[in-house]
Design a protein around this motif. Sequence first.
Motif, PDB file in Angstrom:
ATOM      1  N   ALA A 176       2.483   1.702  -3.440  1.00 16.25           N
ATOM      2  CA  ALA A 176       1.481   2.111  -4.422  1.00 16.25           C
ATOM      3  C   ALA A 176       1.132   3.588  -4.268  1.00 16.25           C
ATOM      4  N   GLN A 177       0.988   4.050  -3.030  1.00 12.95           N
ATOM      5  CA  GLN A 177       0.695   5.463  -2.796  1.00 12.95           C
ATOM      6  C   GLN A 177       1.836   6.348  -3.278  1.00 12.95           C
ATOM      7  N   THR A 185      -2.333  -2.877  -8.674  1.00 10.53           N
ATOM      8  CA  THR A 185      -1.333  -2.782  -9.746  1.00 10.53           C
ATOM      9  C   THR A 185       0.064  -3.013  -9.195  1.00 10.53           C
ATOM     10  N   VAL A 191      -0.184   4.724  -8.016  1.00 10.16           N
ATOM     11  CA  VAL A 191      -0.857   3.666  -8.778  1.00 10.16           C
ATOM     12  C   VAL A 191      -1.740   2.883  -7.815  1.00 10.16           C
ATOM     13  N   PRO A 192      -2.765   2.170  -8.326  1.00  8.51           N
ATOM     14  CA  PRO A 192      -3.610   1.361  -7.442  1.00  8.51           C
ATOM     15  C   PRO A 192      -2.792   0.287  -6.734  1.00  8.51           C
ATOM     16  N   GLU A 193      -3.207  -0.053  -5.519  1.00  3.29           N
ATOM     17  CA  GLU A 193      -2.486  -1.064  -4.748  1.00  3.29           C
ATOM     18  C   GLU A 193      -2.438  -2.399  -5.493  1.00  3.29           C
ATOM     19  N   ARG A 244       0.834  -1.207   0.000  1.00  2.57           N
ATOM     20  CA  ARG A 244       0.000   0.000   0.000  1.00  2.57           C
ATOM     21  C   ARG A 244       0.866   1.255   0.000  1.00  2.57           C
TER      22      ARG A 244
END
Length: 389
Positions: A133-134, A142, A138-140, A130
């Motif tokens: 991704a942040q 992905t 990008v989405p977690e 997480r």
Amino acid sequence: MAVDAVDEAQLRDLIPAVLAALVHRGADFATAEDAVQEALVRAVESWPHQRPDDPRGWLITTAWRRLIDLTRSDTARRRRESLVSDEPPPGPAAAVDDTLHLYFLCAHPSLTAPSAVALTLPAVGGLTTRQIAQAYLVPEATMAQRISRAKRTVGDVRLDEPGDLRTVLKVLYLVFNEGYSGDVDLAAEAIRLARQLAASADDEEVAGLLALFLLHHARRPARTRADGSLVPLADQDRSLWRRDMIAEGVAVLQAALARDRLGEYQAQAAIAALHGDAQTADETDWPQIVEWYDELVLLTDSPVVRLNRAVAVGEADGPQAGLAALAELDPTLPRYTASAAYLHERAGDLTTAAELYVAAAAQAQNLAERNHLTLQAATLRHRLQGGSG
């Protein structure tokens, strides 16, 4: 009974050694990482009540036992006996530093640069999917897929294969350049990882990279205004610069340069050190910066380095000299148009500069840079129309 909280920073520092110890004994990367995470959870639960004398050894033993449990329930049951026979004996963990091997694994040549970064941050940096991704916006899901693909790629790679330290440095350089986004400061994380690597590898370019990170990061408090807009180097409030970090970076760099094996990160750090030494923009030693860019061109033959050198030439020898150096380069280079706009502005050709700033804004890679270039164009147009300021 009162208990002490677990030092999360210490736990994160132990992750690379524990994970590397498991993989070094033959565990596949993905299962080893799962086992280490389980061991960390148990450490958070039990250490406040009874802290082990050898935290690293405790984590290795606990993670190994969890690894065996995972192996027993997996299709790799056929490896169970060999894994059990290799269980580390009780007592203090051997003082062997496998961290560098883990860096090599994460920066394996079979991985793309983004995949290598995705693997390095959780394995060596202890960051969650997480958080990564942040940081990369990008989405977690992905990022989870990217990390999973990277793990599969290195699943059969053993740590006794030779690693490429220069690839490791490139990965850390990529991490640092991502800067800050979300709740993870990737620039600070890259510095932490570079310190770990410097403790494991006696290499002047590792020291050069650490020095470069420190010297650039020292200027960070002055790079943006409260509204998030960019502040050019010449306009930055230098009282906000971290002088302690600059001093550390210079000391690390000087020790590396004394070994007389110059590399690109040392040369970049030398340029950053000259900026850091200047108490005002007017005191910047541009001729010496150009000399270091000349060294960097010889080391890398990079078009981007040549572009930065052209701007430095414009500061050292005048904007016309800078424009002449710029004219020798490919105009499709990133930031070529913005550099041309700046040099034309310095030369007094405000009409051309304003037009180029508009064009550069359209090419900008992020909103802050686009806004800055747009503002530069608007300011010049205001001056051309007879406005003040």
